[in-house]
Design a protein around this motif. Structure first.
Motif, PDB file in Angstrom:
ATOM      1  N   HIS A 263      40.232  31.464  64.851  1.00 52.33           N
ATOM      2  CA  HIS A 263      39.921  32.578  63.951  1.00 52.33           C
ATOM      3  C   HIS A 263      39.667  33.851  64.764  1.00 52.33           C
ATOM      4  O   HIS A 263      39.108  33.800  65.867  1.00 52.33           O
TER       5      HIS A 263
ATOM      6  N   GLU B 174      37.555  36.713  65.521  1.00 52.46           N
ATOM      7  CA  GLU B 174      36.153  37.052  65.301  1.00 52.46           C
ATOM      8  C   GLU B 174      35.912  38.558  65.351  1.00 52.46           C
ATOM      9  O   GLU B 174      35.014  39.076  64.675  1.00 52.46           O
TER      10      GLU B 174
ATOM     11  N   ASP C 164      40.735  43.131  55.808  1.00 56.60           N
ATOM     12  CA  ASP C 164      39.717  43.329  54.764  1.00 56.60           C
ATOM     13  C   ASP C 164      40.350  43.502  53.390  1.00 56.60           C
ATOM     14  O   ASP C 164      39.888  42.922  52.398  1.00 56.60           O
TER      15      ASP C 164
ATOM     16  N   HIS D 288      41.706  40.453  50.989  1.00 58.87           N
ATOM     17  CA  HIS D 288      40.823  39.607  50.167  1.00 58.87           C
ATOM     18  C   HIS D 288      41.292  38.162  50.219  1.00 58.87           C
ATOM     19  O   HIS D 288      41.396  37.480  49.201  1.00 58.87           O
ATOM     20  N   ASP D 289      41.580  37.700  51.413  1.00 59.72           N
ATOM     21  CA  ASP D 289      42.124  36.369  51.650  1.00 59.72           C
ATOM     22  C   ASP D 289      41.277  35.714  52.737  1.00 59.72           C
ATOM     23  O   ASP D 289      41.138  36.258  53.829  1.00 59.72           O
ATOM     24  N   GLU D 290      40.748  34.537  52.469  1.00 59.75           N
ATOM     25  CA  GLU D 290      39.843  33.904  53.429  1.00 59.75           C
ATOM     26  C   GLU D 290      40.531  33.524  54.739  1.00 59.75           C
ATOM     27  O   GLU D 290      39.874  33.299  55.759  1.00 59.75           O
ATOM     28  N   TRP D 291      41.882  33.433  54.715  1.00 62.30           N
ATOM     29  CA  TRP D 291      42.598  33.027  55.914  1.00 62.30           C
ATOM     30  C   TRP D 291      43.261  34.202  56.622  1.00 62.30           C
ATOM     31  O   TRP D 291      44.007  33.998  57.578  1.00 62.30           O
TER      32      TRP D 291
ATOM     33  N   ARG E 176      42.216  36.333  58.711  1.00 63.19           N
ATOM     34  CA  ARG E 176      41.861  36.450  60.132  1.00 63.19           C
ATOM     35  C   ARG E 176      42.027  35.133  60.891  1.00 63.19           C
ATOM     36  O   ARG E 176      41.497  34.985  62.000  1.00 63.19           O
ATOM     37  N   SER E 177      42.762  34.197  60.316  1.00 63.27           N
ATOM     38  CA  SER E 177      42.998  32.915  60.980  1.00 63.27           C
ATOM     39  C   SER E 177      44.396  32.894  61.589  1.00 63.27           C
ATOM     40  O   SER E 177      45.358  33.378  60.989  1.00 63.27           O
TER      41      SER E 177
ATOM     42  N   ARG F 169      47.063  25.190  54.515  1.00 65.40           N
ATOM     43  CA  ARG F 169      46.454  26.478  54.210  1.00 65.40           C
ATOM     44  C   ARG F 169      47.494  27.428  53.633  1.00 65.40           C
ATOM     45  O   ARG F 169      48.442  27.800  54.311  1.00 65.40           O
TER      46      ARG F 169
ATOM     47  N   SER G 213      48.452  31.083  52.210  1.00 64.22           N
ATOM     48  CA  SER G 213      47.972  32.455  52.353  1.00 64.22           C
ATOM     49  C   SER G 213      49.168  33.377  52.374  1.00 64.22           C
ATOM     50  O   SER G 213      50.234  33.028  52.884  1.00 64.22           O
TER      51      SER G 213
END
Length: 343
Positions: A236, A238, A254, A257-260, A262-263, A312, A314
């Motif tokens: 991820h 950081e 930002d 609006h996707d939790e992944w 920054r993965s 996952r 995305s």
């Protein structure tokens, strides 16, 4: 940029479909949307017909159901006209080869896996004519990419370093090594003309990535002007720090609006020796997809967002192409300071 005629395109598509092992009597669907290039549709149709195949040209309405246009994220779910039409889906599943000339494609859509599961081959084409012709693949390219895949399949670690400060350690086991070679010749195979690269989907990577001036951010199709530092932990991102491009990346992550967002997703190295790093600067942003940058020989390409190994989904997908990196697999260089190594 070359001044190309319809004859040039027909010849290029004929050579490409031969690499795809198109045989007389096979069924080909040329898939397009209203904004697809008409000269590509005609060239693909003519090439398939002259090969003795049965050919259908199918034009479906454009449009993407994702809230964010896939031309912005680079990873849309595909054409709504096909996603919502079982007749269109059955047509694609019944084909031996689909030549996908749409801008959306189905690269990250579950539907594409369904179509491939029937044995259909899919060739995605979405770049400028001279980019296609200059980077027309060769049959022997497949042996080279498969050699890289085999190396990753038995590897434990990939390490990426650069003079700019990159130092990333990647756990390779379970990363499902794959390749793109620019033609779809095996049943159930998707590929992208042009593209020659080795990639994998690591579960965990740690360290630091430093983008140097001249590295390329896709799908923005922008060159990095000031260094950007990305701190990576557990796969991820950081922290992102640096100049204008760092602000661009942070805003993208930002706003997704996707939790992944920054993965990290896939990563690997390019093998397309005919690619031009400066090609991104020569065209309007709507004229090309940017495969010169993605597959440039000796690059390090990494991405964010979707990750099929981890299940996952995305659409916050970036591809970032870097020059000057050294890529080592279990201590063996495959790229040294941006130059391919014969391993």
């Amino acid at each position: 940029m070359l001044d190309l005629s319809s004859v040039d395109l027909l010849d290029a598509f004929t050579r490409e479909l031969k690499l795809c092992k198109l045989k007389p009597g096979e069924h080909v669907v040329i898939l397009s949307e209203p904004t697809s290039r008409g000269d590509y549709v005609a060239a693909a149709f003519g090439a398939a017909k002259s090969s003795g195949a049965h050919v259908i040209a199918a034009t479906v309405p454009g449009g993407n159901p994702s809230p964010a246009d896939s031309t912005r994220t680079g990873a849309g779910p595909g054409l709504a006209a096909v996603l919502n039409d079982t007749a269109a889906q059955e047509l694609l599943k019944s084909a031996d080869l689909v030549v996908d000339l749409t801008r959306e494609g189905f690269i990250h859509a579950p539907l594409q896996q369904e179509i491939l599961g029937t044995g259909t081959r899919i060739l995605f084409v979405c770049d400028a004519p001279d980019v296609l012709i200059r980077n027309l693949p060769k049959e022997q390219d497949k042996a080279e990419v498969l050699k890289g895949v085999a190396l990753l399949e038995r590897a434990s670690e990939m390490r990426v370093t650069s003079a700019a400060g990159t130092d990333l350690t990647v756990e390779v086991p379970g990363s499902r090594p794959e390749f793109q070679v620019g033609f779809a010749d095996d049943p159930g195979r998707w590929d992208h003309w042009p593209s020659t690269m080795v990639l994998c989907w690591p579960r965990i990577s740690d360290g630091r990535i430093v983008l140097a001036e001249g590295d390329i951010l896709l799908p923005f199709k922008e060159y990095v002007r000031q260094p950007v530092t990305l701190d990576i932990a557990g796969g991820h991102i950081e922290k992102v720090s640096g100049g204008a491009e760092a602000q661009l990346l942070n805003a993208f992550f930002d706003d997704a609006h996707d939790e992944w967002a920054r993965s990290l997703s896939h990563m690997g190295w390019g093998l397309m020796r005919t690619a031009d790093w400066f090609a991104t600067a020569l065209y309007g942003k709507n004229e090309l997809m940017g495969m010169d940058a993605r597959a440039f020989a000796g690059n390090f390409l990494w991405s964010t967002g979707p990750h099929p190994v981890l299940g996952r989904e995305s659409y916050a997908h970036l591809d970032i192409a870097m020059r000057g990196c050294t890529v080592r697999v279990d201590g063996r260089d495959v790229v040294t300071a941006g130059r391919l190594v014969d391993f």
